[in-house]
Design an enzyme around this catalytic site. Structure first.
Site, short mmCIF file in Angstrom:
data_model
loop_
_atom_site.label_atom_id
_atom_site.label_comp_id
_atom_site.label_asym_id
_atom_site.label_seq_id
_atom_site.Cartn_x
_atom_site.Cartn_y
_atom_site.Cartn_z
N GLN A 1 -2.91 7.30 -9.95
CA GLN A 1 -4.33 6.99 -10.08
C GLN A 1 -5.19 8.12 -9.53
OE1 GLN A 1 -3.72 2.26 -9.38
NE2 GLN A 1 -5.78 3.01 -9.13
N SER B 1 3.27 7.59 -6.99
CA SER B 1 2.80 6.20 -6.96
C SER B 1 2.98 5.56 -8.33
CB SER B 1 1.35 6.15 -6.48
OG SER B 1 0.91 4.83 -6.31
N LEU B 2 1.90 5.18 -9.00
CA LEU B 2 2.00 4.62 -10.35
C LEU B 2 2.85 5.51 -11.26
CD1 LEU B 2 1.00 2.87 -12.82
CD2 LEU B 2 -0.54 4.80 -13.17
N ARG C 1 0.78 -5.10 -11.92
CA ARG C 1 0.79 -4.37 -10.64
C ARG C 1 -0.65 -4.05 -10.22
NH1 ARG C 1 1.01 1.18 -9.04
NH2 ARG C 1 2.49 1.66 -7.36
N HIS D 1 -0.40 1.11 -0.80
CA HIS D 1 0.76 1.59 -0.04
C HIS D 1 0.70 1.25 1.45
CE1 HIS D 1 2.34 3.43 -3.62
NE2 HIS D 1 1.17 3.99 -3.84
N GLN E 1 7.92 0.10 -3.07
CA GLN E 1 6.99 1.20 -3.25
C GLN E 1 5.54 0.76 -3.12
OE1 GLN E 1 5.08 2.04 -6.47
NE2 GLN E 1 5.73 4.13 -6.94
#
Length: 314
Positions: free
Chosen positions: A13, A94-95, A119, A203, A252
């Site tokens: 993102q 991340s994503l 998500r 996170h 994660q």
């Protein structure tokens, strides 16, 4: 053909922009085809959204996540169609780790679109707007950032969540604790510590409810062993067992992104060239800060993609 010194990295993102991939879509039919697939899963026109919507629209987490996944997978398909070499390793920020898993053959693209939309929605719902925050800290070592967060917590949650490169760490947590940690980082000598325009403290432990709610959906989805090894954010190692990969993708959501360690692991494995597969050039910039010997390529435009195909051919 696999290039043993080539790795692909997939952005998360923050890399989304209105109008992204317009040039690529005009040159490569895979772009429109991939966006059409995603649109049929989502129930709205994803390509129209990212070309004609507002930045505010595409910054909504449950839209951003499928959008970036789709952009990355579309570019990877275009890369292969143009004769690009297959990488020896992959990782996503991340994503972006979901994009890596799709391109590595772990799960079907349609399943990933469904999961990342959920998500995004669940991560957004986990913390009410205004109650969480994230901030970037520049020019302070990891331990000093961790110490500042520990001092600033005062019973609330604030932690280092993205170890992006040496001297660049993102912190997140409850809004007041993040504000205190920003001041603590400045007092400890940070060159800059500034809030980020994001809507939730990703996170952190505050995301555990989202992880718990997404876990059964991940568990119900077919995962296969990766055809290309993927280095995971949680521990900066590869994993071949599909059930272990599922667990890592749940973990994660509330664990730090150890990006510096992921890129260092690639370099240690003999990787010399990286391709950032997605819009923007955030990861290419970080790669050079982590290891100046790495050569990073971007492939967002047809000219960049064509040049990178040539540069990475064996």
């Amino acid at each position: 053909m696999t290039n043993p010194v080539l790795a692909f990295v997939f952005p998360g993102q923050g890399s989304q922009q209105i109008g992204m991939l317009a040039e690529a879509a005009a040159a490569f039919p895979e772009i429109n085809a991939t966006f059409s697939e995603a649109s049929s899963v989502l129930g709205y026109d994803l390509w129209d959204l990212c070309q004609n919507g507002s930045q505010e629209d595409i910054n909504l987490t449950e839209r951003t996540q499928p959008l970036l996944l789709t952009a990355s997978v579309a570019l990877y398909r275009a890369w292969l169609s143009q004769g690009g070499a297959r990488p020896a390793l992959m990782a996503g920020h991340s994503l972006g780790e979901w994009s890596a898993l799709v391109c590595a053959g772990v799960l079907a693209f349609e399943d990933a679109v469904r999961l990342v939309r959920e998500r995004g929605r669940l991560m957004q719902e986990a913390v009410p707007p205004g109650e969480g925050a994230m901030a970037a800290v520049i020019g302070l070592d990891d331990q000093a950032v961790e110490n500042a967060c520990a001092d600033a917590a005062q019973g609330a949650i604030v932690a280092a969540v993205n170890y992006n490169s040496p001297g660049q760490v993102v912190i997140a947590g409850s809004s007041a604790a993040v504000e205190r940690a920003i001041e603590a980082c400045k007092a400890a000598g940070a060159k800059r510590a500034m809030p980020l325009p994001v809507s939730a403290p990703f996170h952190t432990e505050l995301m555990r409810p989202a992880a718990d709610r997404l876990a059964p959906q991940i568990e119900a989805t077919t995962f296969l062993a990766p055809q290309t090894p993927v280095i995971h954010n949680v521990h900066a190692k590869t994993e071949s067992d599909p059930s272990a990969i599922k667990s890592l993708m749940v973990e994660q959501i509330y664990s730090p992104v150890r990006w510096t360690a992921c890129v260092e692991a690639m370099a240690a494995a003999g990787i010399g060239q990286l391709v950032e597969c997605g819009p923007g050039k955030v990861l290419a910039g970080l790669a050079k800060r982590i290891d100046r010997n790495l050569v990073a390529h971007n492939i967002e435009t047809p000219a960049q993609l064509s040049e990178a195909v040539k540069s990475t051919a064996q």
